[in-house]
Design an enzyme around this catalytic site. Structure first.
Site, short mmCIF file in Angstrom:
data_model
loop_
_atom_site.label_atom_id
_atom_site.label_comp_id
_atom_site.label_asym_id
_atom_site.label_seq_id
_atom_site.Cartn_x
_atom_site.Cartn_y
_atom_site.Cartn_z
N LEU A 127 41.80 42.38 32.49
CA LEU A 127 40.52 42.08 33.14
C LEU A 127 40.20 43.15 34.17
CD1 LEU A 127 42.02 39.28 32.36
CD2 LEU A 127 40.38 38.21 33.91
N CYS A 128 38.87 43.40 34.38
CA CYS A 128 38.41 44.16 35.55
C CYS A 128 38.88 45.61 35.49
CB CYS A 128 38.89 43.42 36.80
SG CYS A 128 38.28 44.00 38.38
N ILE A 129 39.64 46.07 36.45
CA ILE A 129 40.11 47.46 36.51
C ILE A 129 41.41 47.65 35.72
CG2 ILE A 129 41.43 47.14 38.65
CD1 ILE A 129 39.44 50.30 37.63
#
Lengths: 218, 218
Positions: free
Chosen positions: B137-139
């Site tokens: 997820l995300c970075i």
């Protein structure tokens, strides 16, 4: 979202053993937004009672600030509880965690003889006077019972905590996962969450159900 | 739950600016349990790169340990990443937060020239060899791109991060809230979450969708 309902979410640190219970806070935020509302977090600018190593359960030789640590759950979007103007909000809510019993009050140490931090006591009383509903998860009903004489609520099934609540004049109802007790006089809705041996889906159910009850009383 | 799917959830601290993003971790736990699975959290036993005051964004004069702080999100139920035996799990997942780019790697400082902490690199490679899916997820897709040559993934729409991923040999796809990119060769599923300007319901959608994709590849 000019017309959406605004909830003041009151935090007490970040981490179950010395602050706010992280899953309960996150699921309450989720429940509020899912109901079409918005939240603004608040916390008192005071030192944590202590810092607990969450692996060993032992105290660490550190000092941390309740407002600064609470900001971790809030992604920085948090205000000092002193800035909370009750008429700007439609309700207030308290997730659980030992922070409620160690930082927002001394319930963890003094039980029925506890006192609640003055800014927190003030906000609870102002909410009742303004007829704004209060939602409380997990252990946080204990501080509601200290402030609101004779309130009906639940912390689940823990006998010691239930007895302390009754010693403070509260009326405790035994409940299971996801159940909500509503005190219609005070407009207080409570649910047990991690005061029971719960999974994270139980926490989501409790947070959603108590938030719905809060929205219904607005 | 002898037959339920087991996911190793890898944390990097507790708090978006110096550790794991708390909402993403909580919503991933929720999504795993909602899919009928179980999670076990892991983190490396190393010092955090630094400690950030989440109100001011400034560095604090403190040192904290990634494993100990991650335990706050895990309610104490966490293990050293060294103890992760890949064959005991059906998948591994990484929530985001700057901890991924500051503690699990130095991507926040070196971009495409980053290195990933050896225990984390090892676990990612072992998952691929054992054909266990990876959710990120995300970075956190950035560190997957560093380890897995030519992987297809998303971090949303941030051009700088997308360029760094392509400089490492990754193939970046632009996405919006809740979208998931699946690399079927490596069995890697990714979603942007707070790499976009997102609400907590967007995070729940992203976590649920990427977890479903991970379960489908088991």
């Amino acid at each position: 979202m000019e017309n959406s309902k605004k909830i003041a979410l009151i935090l007490s640190g970040s981490g179950v053993y010395d602050g706010t219970e992280i899953h309960e806070a996150t699921m309450t935020m989720y429940a509020i937004v899912k109901q079409g509302g918005e939240y603004q977090t608040f916390a008192p600018d005071i030192k944590q009672h202590h810092v607990i190593n969450h692996i060993t359960g032992e105290e660490m030789n550190e000092t941390r600030n309740v407002l600064i640590e609470s900001a971790r759950i809030a992604r920085g979007n948090i205000k000092n509880i002193n800035e909370l103007v009750i008429n700007d909000f439609d309700a207030i809510m308290f997730p659980g965690g030992f922070g409620v019993a160690k930082n927002l009050s001394d319930f963890a140490f003094k039980g029925a003889n506890c006192t609640v931090v003055s800014e927190i006591e003030k906000v609870i009383k102002e909410a009742v006077t303004a007829k704004k509903p209060i939602g409380a998860l997990c252990i946080s009903p204990a501080i509601i019972a200290r402030v609101l004489e004779g309130v009906e609520l639940t912390i689940g099934q823990d006998e010691g905590t239930a007895k302390a609540i009754e010693a403070m004049g509260g009326r405790h109802k035994t409940t299971n996962h996801g159940d909500v007790i509503v005190d219609t006089k005070y407009k207080v809705a409570t649910t047990p969450c991690y005061m029971l041996d719960a999974t994270i889906t139980d926490i989501a159910d409790g947070a959603i159900n108590v938030t719905k009850a809060v929205f219904e009383m607005m």
